[in-house]
Design a protein around this motif. Structure first.
Motif, PDB file in Angstrom:
ATOM      1  N   THR A  73      43.067  44.332  29.629  1.00 58.61           N
ATOM      2  CA  THR A  73      41.894  45.139  29.323  1.00 58.61           C
ATOM      3  C   THR A  73      40.897  45.029  30.467  1.00 58.61           C
ATOM      4  OG1 THR A  73      42.264  44.694  26.993  1.00 58.61           O
ATOM      5  CG2 THR A  73      40.122  45.549  27.595  1.00 58.61           C
ATOM      6  N   VAL A  74      40.459  46.172  30.981  1.00 56.14           N
ATOM      7  CA  VAL A  74      39.601  46.200  32.165  1.00 56.14           C
ATOM      8  C   VAL A  74      38.452  47.179  31.982  1.00 56.14           C
ATOM      9  CG1 VAL A  74      41.454  45.565  33.748  1.00 56.14           C
ATOM     10  CG2 VAL A  74      40.987  47.960  33.314  1.00 56.14           C
ATOM     11  N   CYS A  75      37.408  46.957  32.754  1.00 56.96           N
ATOM     12  CA  CYS A  75      36.269  47.862  32.852  1.00 56.96           C
ATOM     13  C   CYS A  75      36.030  48.091  34.343  1.00 56.96           C
ATOM     14  CB  CYS A  75      35.043  47.241  32.198  1.00 56.96           C
ATOM     15  SG  CYS A  75      33.583  48.284  32.244  1.00 56.96           S
ATOM     16  N   ILE A  76      35.920  49.344  34.757  1.00 58.50           N
ATOM     17  CA  ILE A  76      35.828  49.657  36.186  1.00 58.50           C
ATOM     18  C   ILE A  76      34.513  50.369  36.471  1.00 58.50           C
ATOM     19  CG2 ILE A  76      36.849  50.978  38.071  1.00 58.50           C
ATOM     20  CD1 ILE A  76      39.562  50.588  36.698  1.00 58.50           C
ATOM     21  N   ILE A  77      33.819  49.911  37.523  1.00 61.96           N
ATOM     22  CA  ILE A  77      32.640  50.602  38.038  1.00 61.96           C
ATOM     23  C   ILE A  77      33.014  51.122  39.417  1.00 61.96           C
ATOM     24  CG2 ILE A  77      30.233  50.433  38.740  1.00 61.96           C
ATOM     25  CD1 ILE A  77      29.913  48.109  36.805  1.00 61.96           C
ATOM     26  N   ASP A 117      36.687  41.527  40.128  1.00 60.12           N
ATOM     27  CA  ASP A 117      37.330  41.557  41.440  1.00 60.12           C
ATOM     28  C   ASP A 117      36.872  42.805  42.172  1.00 60.12           C
ATOM     29  OD1 ASP A 117      38.909  40.802  43.552  1.00 60.12           O
ATOM     30  OD2 ASP A 117      40.789  41.441  42.643  1.00 60.12           O
ATOM     31  N   TRP A 118      36.797  42.700  43.490  1.00 60.82           N
ATOM     32  CA  TRP A 118      36.484  43.853  44.326  1.00 60.82           C
ATOM     33  C   TRP A 118      37.793  44.554  44.639  1.00 60.82           C
ATOM     34  CZ3 TRP A 118      31.457  44.721  46.120  1.00 60.82           C
ATOM     35  CH2 TRP A 118      30.552  43.692  45.872  1.00 60.82           C
ATOM     36  N   LEU A 119      37.886  45.803  44.270  1.00 61.11           N
ATOM     37  CA  LEU A 119      39.043  46.588  44.698  1.00 61.11           C
ATOM     38  C   LEU A 119      38.689  47.191  46.041  1.00 61.11           C
ATOM     39  CD1 LEU A 119      40.143  48.215  41.348  1.00 61.11           C
ATOM     40  CD2 LEU A 119      41.050  46.197  42.453  1.00 61.11           C
ATOM     41  N   ALA A 120      39.223  48.319  46.356  1.00 61.72           N
ATOM     42  CA  ALA A 120      38.844  48.974  47.599  1.00 61.72           C
ATOM     43  C   ALA A 120      37.319  49.031  47.652  1.00 61.72           C
ATOM     44  CB  ALA A 120      39.434  50.375  47.641  1.00 61.72           C
ATOM     45  N   PRO A 121      36.726  48.957  48.839  1.00 64.63           N
ATOM     46  CA  PRO A 121      35.268  49.018  48.893  1.00 64.63           C
ATOM     47  C   PRO A 121      34.736  50.181  48.056  1.00 64.63           C
ATOM     48  CG  PRO A 121      36.141  48.575  51.063  1.00 64.63           C
ATOM     49  CD  PRO A 121      37.323  48.850  50.160  1.00 64.63           C
ATOM     50  N   GLY A 122      33.824  49.858  47.174  1.00 68.14           N
ATOM     51  CA  GLY A 122      33.243  50.865  46.302  1.00 68.14           C
ATOM     52  C   GLY A 122      33.593  50.681  44.843  1.00 68.14           C
ATOM     53  N   VAL A 123      34.489  49.741  44.518  1.00 66.76           N
ATOM     54  CA  VAL A 123      34.966  49.601  43.141  1.00 66.76           C
ATOM     55  C   VAL A 123      34.907  48.130  42.708  1.00 66.76           C
ATOM     56  CG1 VAL A 123      36.903  49.943  41.574  1.00 66.76           C
ATOM     57  CG2 VAL A 123      36.510  51.565  43.432  1.00 66.76           C
ATOM     58  N   LEU A 124      34.266  47.889  41.565  1.00 63.77           N
ATOM     59  CA  LEU A 124      34.317  46.579  40.917  1.00 63.77           C
ATOM     60  C   LEU A 124      35.150  46.719  39.655  1.00 63.77           C
ATOM     61  CD1 LEU A 124      30.692  45.126  41.066  1.00 63.77           C
ATOM     62  CD2 LEU A 124      32.652  44.514  42.446  1.00 63.77           C
ATOM     63  N   LYS A 125      36.041  45.773  39.434  1.00 63.64           N
ATOM     64  CA  LYS A 125      36.910  45.813  38.269  1.00 63.64           C
ATOM     65  C   LYS A 125      36.706  44.524  37.477  1.00 63.64           C
ATOM     66  CE  LYS A 125      41.685  46.933  37.071  1.00 63.64           C
ATOM     67  NZ  LYS A 125      43.002  47.271  37.601  1.00 63.64           N
ATOM     68  N   PHE A 126      36.363  44.674  36.191  1.00 71.13           N
ATOM     69  CA  PHE A 126      36.080  43.548  35.313  1.00 71.13           C
ATOM     70  C   PHE A 126      37.254  43.309  34.375  1.00 71.13           C
ATOM     71  CE2 PHE A 126      32.147  45.108  36.849  1.00 71.13           C
ATOM     72  CZ  PHE A 126      31.361  43.990  37.025  1.00 71.13           C
ATOM     73  N   TYR A 127      37.575  42.033  34.172  1.00 72.94           N
ATOM     74  CA  TYR A 127      38.698  41.647  33.328  1.00 72.94           C
ATOM     75  C   TYR A 127      38.192  40.771  32.182  1.00 72.94           C
ATOM     76  CZ  TYR A 127      41.470  42.895  37.433  1.00 72.94           C
ATOM     77  OH  TYR A 127      42.027  43.556  38.489  1.00 72.94           O
ATOM     78  N   VAL A 128      38.827  40.897  31.027  1.00 74.33           N
ATOM     79  CA  VAL A 128      38.586  39.981  29.923  1.00 74.33           C
ATOM     80  C   VAL A 128      39.438  38.753  30.193  1.00 74.33           C
ATOM     81  CG1 VAL A 128      38.798  39.636  27.441  1.00 74.33           C
ATOM     82  CG2 VAL A 128      38.160  41.889  28.329  1.00 74.33           C
TER      83      VAL A 128
END
Length: 147
Positions: A73-77, A117-128
């Protein structure tokens, strides 16, 4: 002879001009630095990041949703205008259903409910990671403070 006299006058001027153009600019001590040293938890301050308009600013992302991917389960900004520097120092906190703000770190510890975690520059991905409540039908808000 006349040409020799012109060369002897012009040559020092040309050399002086070339030398003055190649010098490093003198730093004005009263002007603010373009860089900021950010210390690491161990006390070292060897990392240098450019100071820009985001330094010291906090952004809140409200009513985010959680989805499932191959990891869980993830949340992406996805905000390339904010997260353009990969692994830039930030302070991140999260609330699920407005209950309590919790700090979120980029490396999970056994007691952390979430991590990012930082994905490609511009994206933060949150994990439970170790959160006991449901997140799929929750109202999640995330705050990011840029250091």
């Amino acid at each position: 002879m006349k040409n020799m006299h012109s060369i002897s006058i012009c040559l020092p001027a040309i050399v002086s001009l070339l030398v003055s153009c190649s010098k490093e600019p003198v730093l004005n001590r009263s002007s603010p630095s373009r860089f900021i040293n950010v210390g690491t938890p161990g006390g070292s301050s060897s990392n240098t990041y450019p100071v820009d308009s985001l330094t010291g600013r906090e952004f809140m992302f409200k009513e985010l949703s959680w989805t499932s991917d191959s990891v869980g389960t993830v949340c992406i900004i996805n905000r390339p205008d904010l997260f353009y520097l990969y692994y830039r120092p930030v302070i991140v906190s999260i609330t699920v259903d407005g209950i309590q703000w919790m700090n979120v770190y980029s490396c999970p510890f056994p007691t952390d409910p979430f991590w990012f975690d930082w994905l490609a520059p511009g994206v933060l991905k949150f994990y439970v990671f170790n959160y006991s409540g449901p997140v799929n039908d929750s109202t999640t808000s995330i705050k990011v403070l840029f250091l």
